[in-house]
Design a protein around this motif. Sequence first.
Motif, short mmCIF file in Angstrom:
data_model
loop_
_atom_site.label_atom_id
_atom_site.label_comp_id
_atom_site.label_asym_id
_atom_site.label_seq_id
_atom_site.Cartn_x
_atom_site.Cartn_y
_atom_site.Cartn_z
N ARG A 74 0.87 -1.17 0.00
CA ARG A 74 0.00 0.00 0.00
C ARG A 74 0.91 1.22 0.00
NH1 ARG A 74 -3.30 2.65 4.29
NH2 ARG A 74 -2.19 1.30 5.73
N ALA A 75 1.20 1.74 -1.21
CA ALA A 75 2.18 2.80 -1.36
C ALA A 75 1.66 4.15 -0.88
CB ALA A 75 2.62 2.90 -2.82
N MET A 76 0.36 4.40 -1.07
CA MET A 76 -0.22 5.68 -0.68
C MET A 76 -1.68 5.50 -0.35
SD MET A 76 -0.51 9.31 -2.80
CE MET A 76 1.21 9.77 -2.49
N THR A 77 -2.16 6.26 0.63
CA THR A 77 -3.59 6.44 0.85
C THR A 77 -3.90 7.89 0.53
OG1 THR A 77 -3.39 7.06 3.18
CG2 THR A 77 -3.56 4.71 2.68
N LEU A 78 -5.01 8.12 -0.15
CA LEU A 78 -5.34 9.47 -0.56
C LEU A 78 -6.85 9.64 -0.56
CD1 LEU A 78 -3.66 11.59 -3.29
CD2 LEU A 78 -6.14 11.50 -3.20
N SER A 79 -7.29 10.81 -0.10
CA SER A 79 -8.70 11.14 -0.19
C SER A 79 -8.82 12.60 -0.60
CB SER A 79 -9.41 10.91 1.16
OG SER A 79 -8.91 11.78 2.14
N PHE A 80 -9.89 12.91 -1.31
CA PHE A 80 -10.13 14.30 -1.64
C PHE A 80 -11.61 14.53 -1.87
CE2 PHE A 80 -9.37 12.41 -5.81
CZ PHE A 80 -10.27 13.04 -6.67
N GLY A 81 -12.00 15.77 -1.68
CA GLY A 81 -13.37 16.18 -1.95
C GLY A 81 -13.42 17.03 -3.19
N SER A 82 -14.44 16.82 -3.99
CA SER A 82 -14.58 17.57 -5.24
C SER A 82 -16.03 17.97 -5.42
CB SER A 82 -14.13 16.72 -6.42
OG SER A 82 -14.20 17.44 -7.64
N VAL A 83 -16.23 19.16 -5.95
CA VAL A 83 -17.58 19.64 -6.21
C VAL A 83 -17.72 19.93 -7.70
CG1 VAL A 83 -16.94 22.04 -5.69
CG2 VAL A 83 -19.34 21.35 -5.58
N LEU A 84 -18.87 19.55 -8.26
CA LEU A 84 -19.17 19.81 -9.66
C LEU A 84 -20.14 20.99 -9.75
CD1 LEU A 84 -19.64 16.21 -11.11
CD2 LEU A 84 -17.52 17.51 -10.75
N PHE A 85 -19.97 21.80 -10.78
CA PHE A 85 -20.79 22.99 -10.95
C PHE A 85 -21.61 22.90 -12.24
CE2 PHE A 85 -16.95 24.31 -8.72
CZ PHE A 85 -17.45 25.07 -7.67
N PRO A 86 -22.87 23.30 -12.21
CA PRO A 86 -23.57 23.54 -13.48
C PRO A 86 -22.81 24.62 -14.24
CG PRO A 86 -25.11 23.53 -11.63
CD PRO A 86 -23.73 23.54 -11.04
N PRO A 87 -22.64 24.47 -15.55
CA PRO A 87 -21.83 25.44 -16.31
C PRO A 87 -22.21 26.90 -16.08
CG PRO A 87 -22.32 23.54 -17.66
CD PRO A 87 -23.10 23.36 -16.39
N LYS A 88 -23.51 27.21 -16.03
CA LYS A 88 -23.92 28.59 -15.83
C LYS A 88 -23.48 29.10 -14.46
CE LYS A 88 -27.94 31.69 -15.77
NZ LYS A 88 -29.40 31.80 -15.89
N SER A 89 -23.65 28.28 -13.43
CA SER A 89 -23.25 28.69 -12.08
C SER A 89 -21.75 28.90 -12.01
CB SER A 89 -23.68 27.64 -11.06
OG SER A 89 -25.09 27.51 -11.02
N TYR A 90 -21.00 28.02 -12.67
CA TYR A 90 -19.54 28.15 -12.66
C TYR A 90 -19.12 29.48 -13.29
CZ TYR A 90 -14.63 27.20 -13.56
OH TYR A 90 -13.26 27.28 -13.59
N ARG A 91 -19.72 29.83 -14.43
CA ARG A 91 -19.36 31.09 -15.08
C ARG A 91 -19.67 32.28 -14.20
NH1 ARG A 91 -21.51 28.31 -19.58
NH2 ARG A 91 -23.52 29.37 -19.33
N GLU A 92 -20.79 32.24 -13.51
CA GLU A 92 -21.16 33.34 -12.63
C GLU A 92 -20.19 33.47 -11.45
OE1 GLU A 92 -25.14 32.34 -11.59
OE2 GLU A 92 -26.03 33.20 -13.41
N ILE A 93 -19.84 32.33 -10.87
CA ILE A 93 -18.89 32.33 -9.75
C ILE A 93 -17.54 32.87 -10.20
CG2 ILE A 93 -17.55 30.84 -8.20
CD1 ILE A 93 -20.06 29.03 -8.09
N ARG A 94 -17.06 32.39 -11.33
CA ARG A 94 -15.74 32.81 -11.80
C ARG A 94 -15.72 34.29 -12.19
NH1 ARG A 94 -12.21 32.40 -10.63
NH2 ARG A 94 -10.75 32.03 -12.33
N ASP A 95 -16.76 34.76 -12.84
CA ASP A 95 -16.80 36.18 -13.20
C ASP A 95 -16.75 37.05 -11.95
OD1 ASP A 95 -16.92 35.56 -15.87
OD2 ASP A 95 -19.09 35.87 -16.06
N TYR A 96 -17.50 36.68 -10.93
CA TYR A 96 -17.51 37.46 -9.69
C TYR A 96 -16.14 37.41 -9.00
CZ TYR A 96 -18.45 38.88 -4.92
OH TYR A 96 -18.40 39.51 -3.70
#
Length: 316
Positions: free
Chosen positions: A141-163
Amino acid sequence: MTIDPVAALGFDQLVPPATVNRRSAREVFVTDHARIGPEEYAIAIRVAPDHPLWSDQQAPWHDPLAMTEAFRQAFVVIRHEYLDVKRGTPSAVQQITLTVPELAAFRADGSTPLQGVIKVRVTQTDETFDIAGDFIVGSARAMTLSFGSVLFPPKSYREIRDYQRSRRTVDAGSGGSGGSGGTADVKPVEPESVGRRDRGNVVIGPAVRPGRFPLLVDRTHPSFFDRDYDHIPASLLIEAMRQSALRSAAEAGLRAGEAALTRAELDFGIFVEIDVPAECAVTVTGRPGAVTASVAIDQAGVRVASGTLELTALNP
């Protein structure tokens, strides 16, 4: 006769780059994949021994940090091939935790690829995914790894990034960048001081103040920017944190070319803009054969990422 889906995985043929959101086959690590349970998957991984970024180490070891990219690619495969997530759906990493319980599994001879299987569980709550698993090399067992990821609706992502872009630009213009100024004329530190051989893989400049290193962002870098980003990718941020820690670790007696990343706990708050100066802040504490570093990324007066890294001497 029951066939073990993990044992049946192949390592000979890389998947097409688009399968893992890459352009160049050089940047693809995934060779095969299978579902092994209701929320469990196995992904075969192969990293070339001459990869220009992930094999660019002074010491004769495969880079454990390459597995952050391998796990990212594994999740891309899972969400598109098994979870019916539409390709092109924007996503963001929120946190990463990793440990290296078997560092010897990463030993390299210069000609053999780093090859193994990621066994991972993916759980979903609305648009948030938790990914946790192990990277297995042979029986280790060379590595243990965990991560959290969130997906965005494209329109919401554009609004968040513009702001966010508009706010960061205003804050930077008002002097909230922490005093780092622009980085166009900043030269990278010497590669050997951060465990690298290739200057093109150095992503920090000399300290502007004790424990504060400006980030250097090369949008033409073939690995960090193998696809289009409207922000600095997490892989570059993590590398900047590691290089800042290695640069500072010398004061604690740990030489950069003789140390490996063996633990990380990192949180990513908001996106980091490409065209606004940013700095990595680091403080280190040492003990025989290891250094613990508190690290953070600051941009326009905002702490956008933070956490801790542990660096361990390869031959303590």
